[in-house]
Enzyme design. Structure first.
Site, short mmCIF file in Angstrom:
data_model
loop_
_atom_site.label_atom_id
_atom_site.label_comp_id
_atom_site.label_asym_id
_atom_site.label_seq_id
_atom_site.Cartn_x
_atom_site.Cartn_y
_atom_site.Cartn_z
N ALA A 236 -9.42 5.98 4.32
CA ALA A 236 -9.33 6.84 5.11
C ALA A 236 -10.49 7.95 5.17
CB ALA A 236 -8.08 7.95 4.74
N GLY A 237 -10.95 8.23 6.68
CA GLY A 237 -11.68 9.17 6.98
C GLY A 237 -13.14 8.66 7.35
N ASN B 230 -9.39 1.96 9.79
CA ASN B 230 -8.26 1.90 11.22
C ASN B 230 -9.13 2.68 12.36
OD1 ASN B 230 -6.35 1.59 12.73
ND2 ASN B 230 -4.74 2.08 11.06
N THR B 231 -8.81 4.09 12.11
CA THR B 231 -8.89 4.86 13.29
C THR B 231 -10.67 4.52 13.83
OG1 THR B 231 -7.53 6.54 12.47
CG2 THR B 231 -8.95 7.09 14.36
N LYS C 188 0.77 -1.19 0.07
CA LYS C 188 0.02 0.20 0.12
C LYS C 188 0.76 1.19 0.21
CE LYS C 188 -3.35 2.63 2.10
NZ LYS C 188 -3.71 3.42 3.64
N GLY D 14 -7.88 9.34 9.93
CA GLY D 14 -8.18 9.65 11.32
C GLY D 14 -9.23 10.60 11.61
#
Lengths: 256, 256, 256, 256
Positions: free
Chosen positions: C185-186, C207-208, C98, C159
């Site tokens: 992301a996001g 993830n976050t 990635k 994040g």
């Protein structure tokens, strides 16, 4: 050339301005002037009606220049609202009343049932009634049937400045109600006011977004232009939005 | 008192207007006038540069009144864009160029790599370069580093009138780039323009939304007021939006 | 029956999960398990590659169960990213990478130019490259041309949990790019993931939003169902949204 | 372990499904099964109550498997709704009633006043009343006071599939009403259902979005997972969204 007409009276400005929450009276007076408004709301309960000059606000609002629109802020029942309206008519000599019947102290959202009842009674008593309401379509239609001179659905809760979150509900009311629709409460910036007008609203009422701006008079003028921009755009007929990526897809009002 | 300054030149109006897609020249001229603009974009390839008067558009745009901003519409490579820019400078006598390098004929979205390369070359050649780009932050920062006099991120694809769908991306660019940010393409109504200005954009460019309105001159004026409204609101300092229902909740920019 | 295929390898789960930001390893392991993921990203720089077991994360991620997707987090140039990719291939024995090349430490937004360059080099070196990028369409098309096995546009900055604010940009990429689009992301909540999949994304990476939930394993399972819901809805073919109030109005993707 | 409890009865599924608009009965039966629902709404007026088996729909809905929720669709007055409810109780042997009193044939929006009146009468008559309403907060609080077992605010007008446009209004109702909030009408895709549940709704009702999907049984399953995803996310506690660009700015629920 494009007057707003409510109850037979014509206004050039489509921006109503409130008189609460300013840091001082001079700022309020300057903001009213810069806004170009012709319609100023005042809370009857905020006035000292026994004073010779009608209390602080009236002493500073030039009633030859502005059409006063007293409101029933503070009323939580139809009875209270009706009583305040009568008090206002006696004290200020105007049958115009912005009807507010609050159903909840935390959000200041309206009690639609009591608002409808008070509208019926006040119309019968000869008032020009502009009720504050939500975007509930059927209630707006009933308020019109009851003789309201306009309906005033909120964009967002009073004082929040959240803007036109409920544009779909407001649009429905505009498309179906025949009396003027004045979007009231919750607007935060001039683009919100412009959007309301572009959707076909007849006017907007702004208070906190002006009073609590860092520079209230300048923000008042900004709203003046925002309202004019939205009104002219409505009259000019916007281009239909295009979907470049899927020209034949059935997206309407939603992302996909 | 609040001029927009690009490359040392001051403008009172923060509305740039394009000259394409009007039904006829008279409508275009009327729209330019009503818009109050001082900066008018023209596509070099739309002009007949060999004609004594520079072709149709130039014959009708009063260059004493409007600052001409030729653009490189039609270019799909850096080489083509650079060539068109030089042609424009010779023909029109201006080093100003709105740089467009299109990467895809269907969406007319920009080729950021070629745009960056052309910006570097044109700056070296003494041009005042205003590149059309997306809201990709790093590219906007690189364009600034390359000497762009402003950056012109698109709100939505050219001609769609979808408005400020990408307000979050535009806002990021505004917060980080030091040169003026001119929101270009995709605006549909004055509230879009007002929103861009409230977010802190320095100016906006509008073409299709005016040209394809039912009444282009009136819509041009509507955008004039929308831009002014948004600019004044930015300067006046908006109230912070309040969340009545969950005052301590961590909602920022999203519904919950 | 509906596998995601990237570079010839089939996956049943369309949820990629990251390994950063968990409060402890046990929570991470539980979250991975509950998520049903088959593709787990690990930051090479977070690993102790000299340790016999490859460092903390690898000691706890069952590589027979999960396909490891090392990432180049921390790289700010193409050179650095290429070097980290080679390091990852040697240490982990996988050509999958990635690719992240960060252009700005504050927002962690990608440097598209460097990402494109690194993609070209890594493809030439035999890697399976999945580049992290923005929704800039032309760049995504170029990444595909360069041999990327998938493209990974961000929904919002890493994040932030702001969700699909840029749904219009993501949708454009999905409609035009032929390799799988993995929204990266996001994303903040499962409805964001479902929306991405409904728009036609091939997968999402989270993830976050899992690691920083109050109950990460439960949130991991919630995302599992959100991704499945969105995928099935895409396959099932949504009803066209209807505009009850103005059936013939030209509203597409915007409020009016 | 996380049952939905209404009027003392526990349900594992938080997805209510309607029985209208399917292309044929077999598709409807398959969709109900795939949805995992335990609560199925049926329009009394759509049934042939004189038939031995209660008409088409009842012949095909396994009442040992599904809890039947008859509705008063078609009623335009409180009297009509009350009469239909009594008819339903006699015919189906259930005191549960989804109360619909329509105020407008075009939008099928509810008449809140008549709904409130009918709720009071039906509660008095021993019914378990689940009224269809708008997101008007005060009315929802009054419905709760009147003894409604749940409130069912609409996300968007019936059959439109526009989704959670009014998320702010729905969220207010969820935060203030103590009885279960079942989001009813207007949901178009599973991400809409997930979002409603993430906001804290107790359940959602879906009909058209399933029945009019290209593949209704698959869409029914998609909604099953969407509801589960949203519920688990609500229980798991989402991360607070972060604003990378202006960490200290006061943006709440609005773009800037």
């Amino acid at each position: 050339h494009d007057p707003l007409v409510i109850a037979g009276r014509a206004f050039r400005s489509r921006l109503f301005v409130g008189t609460g929450k300013y840091r001082d009276t001079a700022t309020m007076v300057a903001a009213l002037e810069r806004s170009g408004t012709e319609m100023v709301t005042v809370a009857i309960r905020a006035m000292n009606l026994d004073a010779p000059d009608g209390g602080d606000i009236l002493a500073h609002v030039d009633t030859r220049r502005y059409h006063l629109l007293p409101n029933t802020a503070g009323a939580t029942t139809a009875d209270q609202a009706v009583a305040i309206a009568h008090l206002a008519r006696e004290a200020l000599g105007t049958p115009w009343i912005k009807l507010e019947v609050i159903g909840d102290p935390r959000t200041l959202l309206p009690d639609l049932q009591a608002t409808l009842e008070a509208t019926r009674r006040l119309v019968r008593d000869g008032f020009v009634v502009l009720p504050y309401c939500t975007s509930d379509l059927i209630t707006c239609l009933r308020l019109e049937d009851a003789g309201a001179a306009a309906v005033m659905p909120l964009a967002a809760p009073i004082g929040t400045g959240q803007g036109m979150l409920d544009w779909a509900g407001i649009r429905r009311v505009i498309e179906r109600v025949s009396v003027p629709v004045v979007v009231d409460a919750g607007l935060g910036v001039p683009s919100d006011a412009a959007m309301a007008m572009e959707l076909g609203a007849s006017a907007v009422l702004v208070n906190t977004a002006i009073a609590r701006a860092q520079n209230p008079p300048l923000m008042a003028e900004a709203f003046k232009w925002g309202v004019l921009a939205g009104r002219q755009a409505f009259l000019a007929g916007r281009m239909p939005p295009q979907n470049e990526a899927s020209p034949s897809s059935p997206t309407e009002g939603v992302p996909f």
